[in-house]
Design a protein around this motif. Structure first.
Motif, PDB file in Angstrom:
ATOM      1  N   ASP A  66       0.811  -1.222   0.000  1.00  7.43           N
ATOM      2  CA  ASP A  66       0.000   0.000   0.000  1.00  7.43           C
ATOM      3  C   ASP A  66       0.845   1.274   0.000  1.00  7.43           C
ATOM      4  OD1 ASP A  66      -2.483  -1.265  -0.076  1.00  7.43           O
ATOM      5  OD2 ASP A  66      -2.457  -1.604   2.092  1.00  7.43           O
ATOM      6  N   GLN A  67       1.929   1.260  -0.759  1.00  7.53           N
ATOM      7  CA  GLN A  67       2.776   2.442  -0.868  1.00  7.53           C
ATOM      8  C   GLN A  67       2.455   3.271  -2.107  1.00  7.53           C
ATOM      9  OE1 GLN A  67       6.740   0.857  -0.829  1.00  7.53           O
ATOM     10  NE2 GLN A  67       6.747   0.560   1.383  1.00  7.53           N
ATOM     11  N   VAL A  68       1.571   2.757  -2.931  1.00 11.48           N
ATOM     12  CA  VAL A  68       1.174   3.455  -4.146  1.00 11.48           C
ATOM     13  C   VAL A  68      -0.323   3.209  -4.344  1.00 11.48           C
ATOM     14  CG1 VAL A  68       1.698   1.504  -5.663  1.00 11.48           C
ATOM     15  CG2 VAL A  68       1.776   3.800  -6.583  1.00 11.48           C
ATOM     16  N   GLU A  69      -1.001   4.199  -4.923  1.00 12.27           N
ATOM     17  CA  GLU A  69      -2.421   4.002  -5.209  1.00 12.27           C
ATOM     18  C   GLU A  69      -2.565   2.890  -6.244  1.00 12.27           C
ATOM     19  OE1 GLU A  69      -3.863   7.824  -6.423  1.00 12.27           O
ATOM     20  OE2 GLU A  69      -3.963   8.555  -4.361  1.00 12.27           O
ATOM     21  N   TYR A  70      -3.582   2.093  -6.083  1.00  8.38           N
ATOM     22  CA  TYR A  70      -3.776   0.945  -6.965  1.00  8.38           C
ATOM     23  C   TYR A  70      -3.907   1.371  -8.426  1.00  8.38           C
ATOM     24  CZ  TYR A  70      -4.560  -2.071  -2.899  1.00  8.38           C
ATOM     25  OH  TYR A  70      -4.412  -2.784  -1.745  1.00  8.38           O
ATOM     26  N   SER A  71      -4.602   2.461  -8.669  1.00  4.71           N
ATOM     27  CA  SER A  71      -4.793   2.907 -10.049  1.00  4.71           C
ATOM     28  C   SER A  71      -3.458   3.301 -10.683  1.00  4.71           C
ATOM     29  CB  SER A  71      -5.770   4.081 -10.099  1.00  4.71           C
ATOM     30  OG  SER A  71      -5.312   5.147  -9.277  1.00  4.71           O
ATOM     31  N   GLU A  72      -2.629   4.008  -9.940  1.00  2.00           N
ATOM     32  CA  GLU A  72      -1.326   4.395 -10.473  1.00  2.00           C
ATOM     33  C   GLU A  72      -0.458   3.163 -10.730  1.00  2.00           C
ATOM     34  OE1 GLU A  72       2.651   7.015  -9.462  1.00  2.00           O
ATOM     35  OE2 GLU A  72       0.903   7.204  -8.153  1.00  2.00           O
ATOM     36  N   GLY A  73      -0.480   2.230  -9.802  1.00  2.00           N
ATOM     37  CA  GLY A  73       0.279   0.998  -9.981  1.00  2.00           C
ATOM     38  C   GLY A  73      -0.184   0.227 -11.201  1.00  2.00           C
ATOM     39  N   CYS A  74      -1.493   0.151 -11.407  1.00  2.00           N
ATOM     40  CA  CYS A  74      -2.026  -0.552 -12.585  1.00  2.00           C
ATOM     41  C   CYS A  74      -1.594   0.130 -13.880  1.00  2.00           C
ATOM     42  CB  CYS A  74      -3.548  -0.615 -12.520  1.00  2.00           C
ATOM     43  SG  CYS A  74      -4.176  -1.766 -11.286  1.00  2.00           S
ATOM     44  N   LEU A  75      -1.652   1.465 -13.899  1.00  4.99           N
ATOM     45  CA  LEU A  75      -1.240   2.196 -15.098  1.00  4.99           C
ATOM     46  C   LEU A  75       0.234   1.940 -15.414  1.00  4.99           C
ATOM     47  CD1 LEU A  75      -2.945   5.681 -14.582  1.00  4.99           C
ATOM     48  CD2 LEU A  75      -3.577   3.917 -16.229  1.00  4.99           C
ATOM     49  N   ARG A  76       1.055   1.991 -14.384  1.00  2.00           N
ATOM     50  CA  ARG A  76       2.491   1.813 -14.601  1.00  2.00           C
ATOM     51  C   ARG A  76       2.820   0.371 -15.014  1.00  2.00           C
ATOM     52  NH1 ARG A  76       5.784   6.013 -12.459  1.00  2.00           N
ATOM     53  NH2 ARG A  76       4.498   7.650 -11.552  1.00  2.00           N
ATOM     54  N   ILE A  77       2.230  -0.596 -14.336  1.00  2.00           N
ATOM     55  CA  ILE A  77       2.492  -1.994 -14.689  1.00  2.00           C
ATOM     56  C   ILE A  77       1.981  -2.286 -16.098  1.00  2.00           C
ATOM     57  CG2 ILE A  77       1.829  -4.380 -14.195  1.00  2.00           C
ATOM     58  CD1 ILE A  77       2.105  -3.714 -11.223  1.00  2.00           C
ATOM     59  N   LYS A  78       0.810  -1.788 -16.437  1.00  2.00           N
ATOM     60  CA  LYS A  78       0.268  -1.998 -17.780  1.00  2.00           C
ATOM     61  C   LYS A  78       1.210  -1.423 -18.825  1.00  2.00           C
ATOM     62  CE  LYS A  78      -2.454  -0.925 -21.462  1.00  2.00           C
ATOM     63  NZ  LYS A  78      -1.838  -0.299 -22.619  1.00  2.00           N
ATOM     64  N   GLY A  79       1.727  -0.215 -18.583  1.00  2.00           N
ATOM     65  CA  GLY A  79       2.652   0.410 -19.521  1.00  2.00           C
ATOM     66  C   GLY A  79       3.924  -0.399 -19.709  1.00  2.00           C
ATOM     67  N   VAL A  99      -8.061  -3.990 -17.280  1.00  2.00           N
ATOM     68  CA  VAL A  99      -9.427  -3.574 -16.940  1.00  2.00           C
ATOM     69  C   VAL A  99      -9.405  -2.215 -16.248  1.00  2.00           C
ATOM     70  CG1 VAL A  99     -11.417  -4.117 -15.480  1.00  2.00           C
ATOM     71  CG2 VAL A  99     -10.316  -5.929 -16.819  1.00  2.00           C
ATOM     72  N   VAL A 100      -8.532  -2.067 -15.252  1.00  2.00           N
ATOM     73  CA  VAL A 100      -8.441  -0.782 -14.528  1.00  2.00           C
ATOM     74  C   VAL A 100      -7.958   0.305 -15.476  1.00  2.00           C
ATOM     75  CG1 VAL A 100      -7.233   0.440 -12.675  1.00  2.00           C
ATOM     76  CG2 VAL A 100      -8.140  -1.858 -12.271  1.00  2.00           C
ATOM     77  N   TYR A 101      -6.954  -0.005 -16.294  1.00  2.00           N
ATOM     78  CA  TYR A 101      -6.444   0.975 -17.258  1.00  2.00           C
ATOM     79  C   TYR A 101      -7.569   1.477 -18.164  1.00  2.00           C
ATOM     80  CZ  TYR A 101      -4.246   2.771 -21.467  1.00  2.00           C
ATOM     81  OH  TYR A 101      -3.913   3.547 -22.543  1.00  2.00           O
ATOM     82  N   GLU A 102      -8.365   0.560 -18.693  1.00  2.00           N
ATOM     83  CA  GLU A 102      -9.450   0.941 -19.599  1.00  2.00           C
ATOM     84  C   GLU A 102     -10.468   1.856 -18.916  1.00  2.00           C
ATOM     85  OE1 GLU A 102      -9.853   0.546 -22.837  1.00  2.00           O
ATOM     86  OE2 GLU A 102      -7.976  -0.563 -23.021  1.00  2.00           O
ATOM     87  N   GLN A 103     -10.659   1.678 -17.613  1.00  2.00           N
ATOM     88  CA  GLN A 103     -11.664   2.468 -16.910  1.00  2.00           C
ATOM     89  C   GLN A 103     -11.153   3.834 -16.478  1.00  2.00           C
ATOM     90  OE1 GLN A 103     -13.768   0.351 -13.862  1.00  2.00           O
ATOM     91  NE2 GLN A 103     -14.107  -1.411 -15.185  1.00  2.00           N
ATOM     92  N   ILE A 104      -9.837   4.014 -16.400  1.00  2.00           N
ATOM     93  CA  ILE A 104      -9.325   5.310 -15.922  1.00  2.00           C
ATOM     94  C   ILE A 104      -8.413   6.022 -16.921  1.00  2.00           C
ATOM     95  CG2 ILE A 104      -9.516   4.626 -13.500  1.00  2.00           C
ATOM     96  CD1 ILE A 104      -6.489   4.230 -13.470  1.00  2.00           C
ATOM     97  N   ARG A 105      -8.235   5.467 -18.098  1.00  2.00           N
ATOM     98  CA  ARG A 105      -7.290   6.070 -19.039  1.00  2.00           C
ATOM     99  C   ARG A 105      -7.728   7.442 -19.547  1.00  2.00           C
ATOM    100  NH1 ARG A 105      -7.636   2.759 -24.700  1.00  2.00           N
ATOM    101  NH2 ARG A 105      -9.729   3.420 -25.254  1.00  2.00           N
ATOM    102  N   HIS A 106      -9.001   7.745 -19.471  1.00  2.00           N
ATOM    103  CA  HIS A 106      -9.502   9.040 -19.939  1.00  2.00           C
ATOM    104  C   HIS A 106      -9.220  10.170 -18.954  1.00  2.00           C
ATOM    105  CE1 HIS A 106     -12.662   7.606 -17.253  1.00  2.00           C
ATOM    106  NE2 HIS A 106     -13.033   8.867 -17.118  1.00  2.00           N
ATOM    107  N   MET A 107      -8.773   9.822 -17.757  1.00  2.00           N
ATOM    108  CA  MET A 107      -8.555  10.829 -16.720  1.00  2.00           C
ATOM    109  C   MET A 107      -7.240  11.574 -16.958  1.00  2.00           C
ATOM    110  SD  MET A 107      -9.748   8.742 -13.368  1.00  2.00           S
ATOM    111  CE  MET A 107     -11.358   7.988 -13.303  1.00  2.00           C
ATOM    112  N   PRO A 108      -7.261  12.884 -16.719  1.00  2.00           N
ATOM    113  CA  PRO A 108      -6.036  13.667 -16.945  1.00  2.00           C
ATOM    114  C   PRO A 108      -4.946  13.308 -15.927  1.00  2.00           C
ATOM    115  CG  PRO A 108      -7.724  15.040 -15.926  1.00  2.00           C
ATOM    116  CD  PRO A 108      -8.362  13.710 -16.236  1.00  2.00           C
ATOM    117  N   THR A 109      -3.703  13.366 -16.374  1.00  5.63           N
ATOM    118  CA  THR A 109      -2.562  13.105 -15.495  1.00  5.63           C
ATOM    119  C   THR A 109      -1.532  14.214 -15.682  1.00  5.63           C
ATOM    120  OG1 THR A 109      -1.432  11.777 -17.167  1.00  5.63           O
ATOM    121  CG2 THR A 109      -2.864  10.594 -15.636  1.00  5.63           C
TER     122      THR A 109
END
Length: 151
Positions: A66-79, A99-109
């Protein structure tokens, strides 16, 4: 055949042999240089791949602890998986990263997030936290599995 013609032909043949030897030597040197460059490129690619695998494992460990938000971890691992082993994202339990990437990829970073209106960012965060909550167990299982995956 007169002797001067014989000597002329012998000298011409010797010059042709020397020219061919020089050409062959240059070609051999070019081939050797090409092999060295190829080996260097392959070593660089192997190191780059290993660095990506190491990064995947570090991010997975950060997710588990739990040192990183799950969404950020999913984005980075997917990449990273896109470059290392894209076929894994189609197999359980790793498919949750896609699955997580597809649901949050539209969000600005990054800068786009900073330039976005605060209320919209809060709305996106709320949506992202809901995705994280919904897939939390799957993400943790996938993180553990990918950390131990033999790449």
């Amino acid at each position: 055949m007169p002797p001067w013609l014989q000597w002329s032909l012998i000298i011409a043949g010797a010059i042709a042999i020397i020219a061919l030897l020089v050409f062959i030597r240059r070609q051999a040197a070019m081939l050797a240089e090409g092999r060295r460059r190829q080996q260097k490129a392959e070593a660089f690619q192997a190191k780059r791949r290993q660095d990506m695998v190491d990064s995947i494992r570090v991010i997975a460990m950060a997710i588990e602890e739990d040192q990183v938000e799950y969404s950020e971890g999913c984005l980075r691992i997917k990449g990273l998986l896109d470059h290392v082993a894209p076929e894994l994202m189609e197999k359980p339990p790793y498919e949750v990263f896609m699955v997580v990437y597809e649901q949050i990829r539209h969000m600005p970073t990054h800068q786009a997030r900073q330039d976005t209106e605060t209320r919209f960012v809060e709305k996106m965060d709320k949506e992202r936290f809901e995705v994280e909550r919904r897939y939390a167990d799957e993400i943790r299982r996938a993180a553990t599995a990918i950390r131990h995956h033999p790449f």
